[in-house]
Design a protein around this motif. Sequence first.
Motif, mmCIF file in Angstrom:
data_model
loop_
_atom_site.group_PDB
_atom_site.id
_atom_site.type_symbol
_atom_site.label_atom_id
_atom_site.label_comp_id
_atom_site.label_asym_id
_atom_site.label_seq_id
_atom_site.Cartn_x
_atom_site.Cartn_y
_atom_site.Cartn_z
ATOM 1 N N ASP A 170 0.831 -1.202 0.000
ATOM 2 C CA ASP A 170 0.000 0.000 0.000
ATOM 3 C C ASP A 170 0.869 1.258 0.000
ATOM 4 O O ASP A 170 0.699 2.159 -0.824
ATOM 5 C CB ASP A 170 -0.912 -0.021 1.226
ATOM 6 C CG ASP A 170 -1.953 1.093 1.227
ATOM 7 O OD1 ASP A 170 -1.892 1.989 0.362
ATOM 8 O OD2 ASP A 170 -2.816 1.078 2.111
ATOM 9 N N TYR B 259 -5.953 -2.276 3.535
ATOM 10 C CA TYR B 259 -4.857 -1.826 2.681
ATOM 11 C C TYR B 259 -5.257 -1.891 1.205
ATOM 12 O O TYR B 259 -5.965 -2.805 0.775
ATOM 13 C CB TYR B 259 -3.621 -2.690 2.910
ATOM 14 C CG TYR B 259 -3.119 -2.653 4.335
ATOM 15 C CD1 TYR B 259 -2.367 -1.584 4.792
ATOM 16 C CD2 TYR B 259 -3.411 -3.697 5.223
ATOM 17 C CE1 TYR B 259 -1.901 -1.548 6.107
ATOM 18 C CE2 TYR B 259 -2.946 -3.674 6.528
ATOM 19 C CZ TYR B 259 -2.193 -2.592 6.964
ATOM 20 O OH TYR B 259 -1.744 -2.555 8.267
ATOM 21 N N ASP B 260 -4.758 -0.946 0.431
ATOM 22 C CA ASP B 260 -4.962 -0.920 -1.016
ATOM 23 C C ASP B 260 -3.835 -1.703 -1.683
ATOM 24 O O ASP B 260 -2.685 -1.257 -1.695
ATOM 25 C CB ASP B 260 -4.975 0.528 -1.516
ATOM 26 C CG ASP B 260 -5.148 0.618 -3.034
ATOM 27 O OD1 ASP B 260 -5.338 -0.432 -3.685
ATOM 28 O OD2 ASP B 260 -5.078 1.753 -3.562
ATOM 29 N N THR C 260 -3.980 -2.808 -4.924
ATOM 30 C CA THR C 260 -4.235 -2.847 -6.367
ATOM 31 C C THR C 260 -2.992 -2.559 -7.206
ATOM 32 O O THR C 260 -2.965 -2.887 -8.403
ATOM 33 C CB THR C 260 -5.343 -1.856 -6.754
ATOM 34 O OG1 THR C 260 -4.993 -0.538 -6.290
ATOM 35 C CG2 THR C 260 -6.674 -2.276 -6.149
#
Length: 508
Positions: A248, A274-275, A277
């Motif tokens: 993240d 949490y991101d 991606t």
Amino acid sequence: MIDQLTLSDVLAEHARSRPTVTAVVDGEVRLTYPELDERVTRLADALAARGVTAGERVLWLGRNSHVVLELLLASSRLGAIFCPANWRQSTDELSFVVADLTPKVVVWERSEAAAPLSGDGWILAGADYEAFLAGGSAVPRPEGHPGGPAGGSAQAPGPGDDSAPLLALYTAAFDGRPNAALLSSAALVAHSTALLVVRRMEDGFTFLNSGPLFHVGTMMFCLATLQIGGTNVFTPAFDAEEVCRLVDAERVTQAFLFGQMIDAVTEANRDGKYDLTSLRFISHSAEWDGMTTVDDSPWCRSKMGGYGQTEVGGMLTFLGLAPGAAGPAGRPSPLVQVRLLAPDGGEVPAGEVGEICARGKSLFSGYFNRPELNAAKTRGGWHHTGDLGRREPDGTITFVGPMLRMIKSGNENIYPAEVERVLKTHPAVADAAVIGVPDERWRQAVKAVVALRGEATAEEIVEHVRARLAPYKKPKHVDFVEAIPKKGFTPDYDALDAAHGGGGYPGS
């Protein structure tokens, strides 16, 4: 020499062409490429003052750290050999490595295993290391001067010679003791070039070193990230929550993760805190795929498939080069040749099993101080991997299994001979053999089959091994027998598997 490209040269070029790019993130440490280059210059000068010259060895005993990359690059600048040792090993195992490698300098972190070994030439990681590095000169030697940032020397091997051994990784305990495979800058650059193409690594690529850097699987991505001028993020050891935080915070593109590690990260981020991606990774599960970005590179589409070993720089073949292939190991890297050879050295026909043998740009330089083994492994002008394979009708490769018995537990290779050697040092053990048994979590677990000449419990046998080898090598199960079945002078492993539930071996 104008035709050379060492890892030190790669760093020096990035310092000029990527002056604002972050090269390293490690806790509070953040270094641009020029800052990393200056630290490596200082470190190389400090190491040289300690007597580290071309061919001398530098050893790291510790967990993942940016120090590993700095020591490797400084060794490249000097023509020295750098080894990151397996910090999970016992004192006995580390003692063997120190005695075998005879390093001029050891940089180490405190641990129960390493502390009894410390002595002259040992530099403690942290404040002592920083003071040691700061004591070196920041003035680079002139380009073309041995040890300079774009070194080129008329002497070979030495500084500036990209064919000289640079990285030593201990592997392959064929006879009960490991051997240090030596990889040159030329081999490492060649392997990185192939990997970054198959992985489609682009500008801005950020790799999280969440696997151990004493394993080629993590190191090969660390160096490919360096090669492309990306960012290497370091975490001391795998921790699912910390992996989520770093992905993240640093917008990590790829991390060293497999099966159980992916499941642990998925569980740690089940609440979506949490991101993740930015992580462009393989498809694994619905939950994982929903958190990350499923990558469409040949490497990720093929589930990171292929065949490799330390001696070939990492990957010898890539499934990503053979979509829809009959052989699950795929096709060779474009910088190597692969042959399936019979015991007489002749190539076996397609469809028949032979030893996987190779030569090419990413192949290792041999094992450190093992002349007889090197002669055997390179007979006929080919590196003999010790693994069996088959060429399919479409030209792709199937990995069949190791010629020598090997146990695969999680991501670790365990050679029975190494564990058997330790078992036989127990005063109550008359004879012993080791097999792998299927394990739901780790694929295989170690089982010791032991013949006693005195009194000992299974718990005592396990503890005896645990005290002398890395914990993952200790037996999970112990069976006691009257005698070990033999084929000649060696254990009859087929009979042992049949009698004690062995199975699940690589390639099966």
